[in-house]
Design a protein around this motif. Sequence first.
Motif, PDB file in Angstrom:
ATOM      1  N   LEU A 183       0.865  -1.183   0.000  1.00 53.79           N
ATOM      2  CA  LEU A 183       0.000   0.000   0.000  1.00 53.79           C
ATOM      3  C   LEU A 183       0.902   1.234   0.000  1.00 53.79           C
ATOM      4  N   ASP A 184       1.086   1.844  -1.146  1.00 50.80           N
ATOM      5  CA  ASP A 184       1.926   3.034  -1.247  1.00 50.80           C
ATOM      6  C   ASP A 184       1.102   4.282  -0.954  1.00 50.80           C
ATOM      7  N   ASP A 185       1.702   5.209  -0.187  1.00 52.90           N
ATOM      8  CA  ASP A 185       1.042   6.483   0.145  1.00 52.90           C
ATOM      9  C   ASP A 185      -0.361   6.257   0.704  1.00 52.90           C
ATOM     10  N   PHE A 186      -0.463   5.308   1.614  1.00 49.67           N
ATOM     11  CA  PHE A 186      -1.757   4.989   2.219  1.00 49.67           C
ATOM     12  C   PHE A 186      -2.101   6.060   3.256  1.00 49.67           C
ATOM     13  N   TYR A 187      -3.250   6.710   3.075  1.00 50.19           N
ATOM     14  CA  TYR A 187      -3.632   7.842   3.921  1.00 50.19           C
ATOM     15  C   TYR A 187      -4.188   7.359   5.261  1.00 50.19           C
ATOM     16  N   MET A 188      -3.566   7.827   6.367  1.00 47.20           N
ATOM     17  CA  MET A 188      -4.033   7.486   7.710  1.00 47.20           C
ATOM     18  C   MET A 188      -3.795   8.674   8.632  1.00 47.20           C
ATOM     19  N   VAL A 189      -4.798   9.042   9.403  1.00 45.24           N
ATOM     20  CA  VAL A 189      -4.644  10.100  10.403  1.00 45.24           C
ATOM     21  C   VAL A 189      -5.274   9.625  11.706  1.00 45.24           C
ATOM     22  N   ARG A 190      -4.825  10.205  12.794  1.00 45.79           N
ATOM     23  CA  ARG A 190      -5.402   9.864  14.096  1.00 45.79           C
ATOM     24  C   ARG A 190      -6.829  10.416  14.201  1.00 45.79           C
ATOM     25  N   ARG A 191      -7.676   9.654  14.854  1.00 46.64           N
ATOM     26  CA  ARG A 191      -9.057  10.098  15.064  1.00 46.64           C
ATOM     27  C   ARG A 191      -9.442   9.826  16.514  1.00 46.64           C
ATOM     28  N   VAL A 192     -10.443  10.544  17.006  1.00 52.92           N
ATOM     29  CA  VAL A 192     -10.912  10.330  18.373  1.00 52.92           C
ATOM     30  C   VAL A 192     -11.958   9.231  18.359  1.00 52.92           C
ATOM     31  N   TYR A 193     -11.734   8.172  19.182  1.00 53.37           N
ATOM     32  CA  TYR A 193     -12.648   7.028  19.156  1.00 53.37           C
ATOM     33  C   TYR A 193     -13.300   6.733  20.508  1.00 53.37           C
ATOM     34  N   ASP A 194     -12.990   7.526  21.529  1.00 54.93           N
ATOM     35  CA  ASP A 194     -13.657   7.279  22.803  1.00 54.93           C
ATOM     36  C   ASP A 194     -13.932   8.604  23.510  1.00 54.93           C
ATOM     37  N   ASP A 195     -14.623   8.517  24.662  1.00 53.47           N
ATOM     38  CA  ASP A 195     -15.052   9.719  25.377  1.00 53.47           C
ATOM     39  C   ASP A 195     -13.900  10.420  26.102  1.00 53.47           C
ATOM     40  N   THR A 196     -12.759   9.762  26.199  1.00 54.39           N
ATOM     41  CA  THR A 196     -11.634  10.364  26.924  1.00 54.39           C
ATOM     42  C   THR A 196     -10.895  11.389  26.077  1.00 54.39           C
ATOM     43  N   GLY A 197     -11.170  11.404  24.788  1.00 47.75           N
ATOM     44  CA  GLY A 197     -10.475  12.354  23.919  1.00 47.75           C
ATOM     45  C   GLY A 197      -9.130  11.852  23.426  1.00 47.75           C
ATOM     46  N   VAL A 198      -8.782  10.599  23.778  1.00 55.13           N
ATOM     47  CA  VAL A 198      -7.523  10.012  23.305  1.00 55.13           C
ATOM     48  C   VAL A 198      -7.654   9.668  21.830  1.00 55.13           C
ATOM     49  N   GLU A 199      -6.633  10.035  21.054  1.00 60.07           N
ATOM     50  CA  GLU A 199      -6.700   9.797  19.615  1.00 60.07           C
ATOM     51  C   GLU A 199      -6.074   8.454  19.248  1.00 60.07           C
ATOM     52  N   TYR A 200      -6.705   7.744  18.338  1.00 62.79           N
ATOM     53  CA  TYR A 200      -6.204   6.463  17.851  1.00 62.79           C
ATOM     54  C   TYR A 200      -6.254   6.456  16.327  1.00 62.79           C
ATOM     55  N   PHE A 201      -5.549   5.519  15.757  1.00 65.10           N
ATOM     56  CA  PHE A 201      -5.678   5.300  14.320  1.00 65.10           C
ATOM     57  C   PHE A 201      -6.896   4.443  14.019  1.00 65.10           C
ATOM     58  N   GLY A 202      -7.436   3.825  15.054  1.00 66.62           N
ATOM     59  CA  GLY A 202      -8.618   2.995  14.858  1.00 66.62           C
ATOM     60  C   GLY A 202      -8.309   1.535  14.597  1.00 66.62           C
ATOM     61  N   LEU A 203      -7.049   1.131  14.836  1.00 67.67           N
ATOM     62  CA  LEU A 203      -6.648  -0.257  14.583  1.00 67.67           C
ATOM     63  C   LEU A 203      -6.596  -1.025  15.889  1.00 67.67           C
ATOM     64  N   ARG A 204      -7.038  -2.259  15.845  1.00 67.21           N
ATOM     65  CA  ARG A 204      -6.824  -3.172  16.968  1.00 67.21           C
ATOM     66  C   ARG A 204      -5.758  -4.173  16.531  1.00 67.21           C
ATOM     67  N   THR A 205      -4.656  -4.188  17.240  1.00 70.26           N
ATOM     68  CA  THR A 205      -3.559  -5.092  16.859  1.00 70.26           C
ATOM     69  C   THR A 205      -3.526  -6.284  17.801  1.00 70.26           C
ATOM     70  N   GLY A 206      -3.135  -7.396  17.277  1.00 68.61           N
ATOM     71  CA  GLY A 206      -3.051  -8.612  18.076  1.00 68.61           C
ATOM     72  C   GLY A 206      -1.871  -9.447  17.629  1.00 68.61           C
ATOM     73  N   TYR A 207      -1.913 -10.708  17.961  1.00 72.49           N
ATOM     74  CA  TYR A 207      -0.840 -11.622  17.584  1.00 72.49           C
ATOM     75  C   TYR A 207      -1.407 -12.804  16.818  1.00 72.49           C
TER      76      TYR A 207
END
Length: 354
Positions: A183-207
Amino acid sequence: MIVVYILIGILVFGILIASHEFGHFITAKACGVKVEEFSIGMGPAIWKKQKGETLYALRWIPIGGYCAMAGEDTESEDPRAFTNQAPWKRILILCAGAFMNFVFGVLVIFCVYQTYPGFNVPVLAGFMEGCPYEAEDGLQVGDRVWSIDGHRIYDRDEIGEYLAQGGDTYDIVLIRDGKKVVLDDFYMVRRVYDDTGVEYFGLRTGYGVEWANFGVRLQHTWDTTMQFTRLIWQGLRDLVRGDVEVEQLAGPVGIVEYMAETGEQSETFGDAITRILLLAAMIAINLAIMNMLPIPALDGGRVFLLIVTVIIEGITRKKLNPKYEGYIHLVGMVLLLGLMAFVLFNDISRIVTK
């Protein structure tokens, strides 16, 4: 139990030093250089034996060691003296210690990984509600993140770290169904996803799990080696930038203490040994890298000055007196010993004030 881990730490550190000096020793012997003494440890000798032209010694203080070669820093009429050897031989001998440390670290990792039934790999476990990056031509659940902006990803935590370091677009390489997806030049920005105002990319990472065989263990051994190498260079960069203070450096005492703490915090003795061995591998690789830095008194500094000497002698057609190089290394050694004394003082102070 802490005493056992301290003794294990001291033993491991002694083995690291021994492997380094053995690299110099065996290479010097192979190149026909006269080795006058091969010693493990410093201070008074516990045991010593003269065999042929070489004195072999084991000394009381299990920190340090040396491979003393004839004519190492001075002129000598002995044709087998170090300074009378071809430049390529001297460079080979000087690099051999760091090379042996590096090989030792790799072998320790490989041996530890023989006990692993499988390995965790960084995968995308899901997406937060409203995350716009999940698409057929974008990211998908189960994708293994291979690299971000050219940085190889070994651990799931590194996904967030490297995304946070970038801008709005990223070059991302994924492993999907056994094939690489770019994925070249894939556009991603941080977004607010909860009530605390903490910004995330919106990804859940695992193993995900990659079950082990010889090839998988070998690959993960190399991957871990590269991960350790990258961490060491990042630490060195932070030190140069001033992001890490000199007071945070650890010497032999601090390293042994950290090994002991690592063992003490482990759930089982087997887990403690595994963690200590991986830490030892990282320290071995660290020693290899640091020792080859172009700093006087270190092997890297000796190689650098040797190359400079060869260039000067090639231009002037005159042989330089080795004593001048010896003076430079002497100054470097004094400064290095001063740093070691400072680090030792900090290590002891840190232990006493705990």
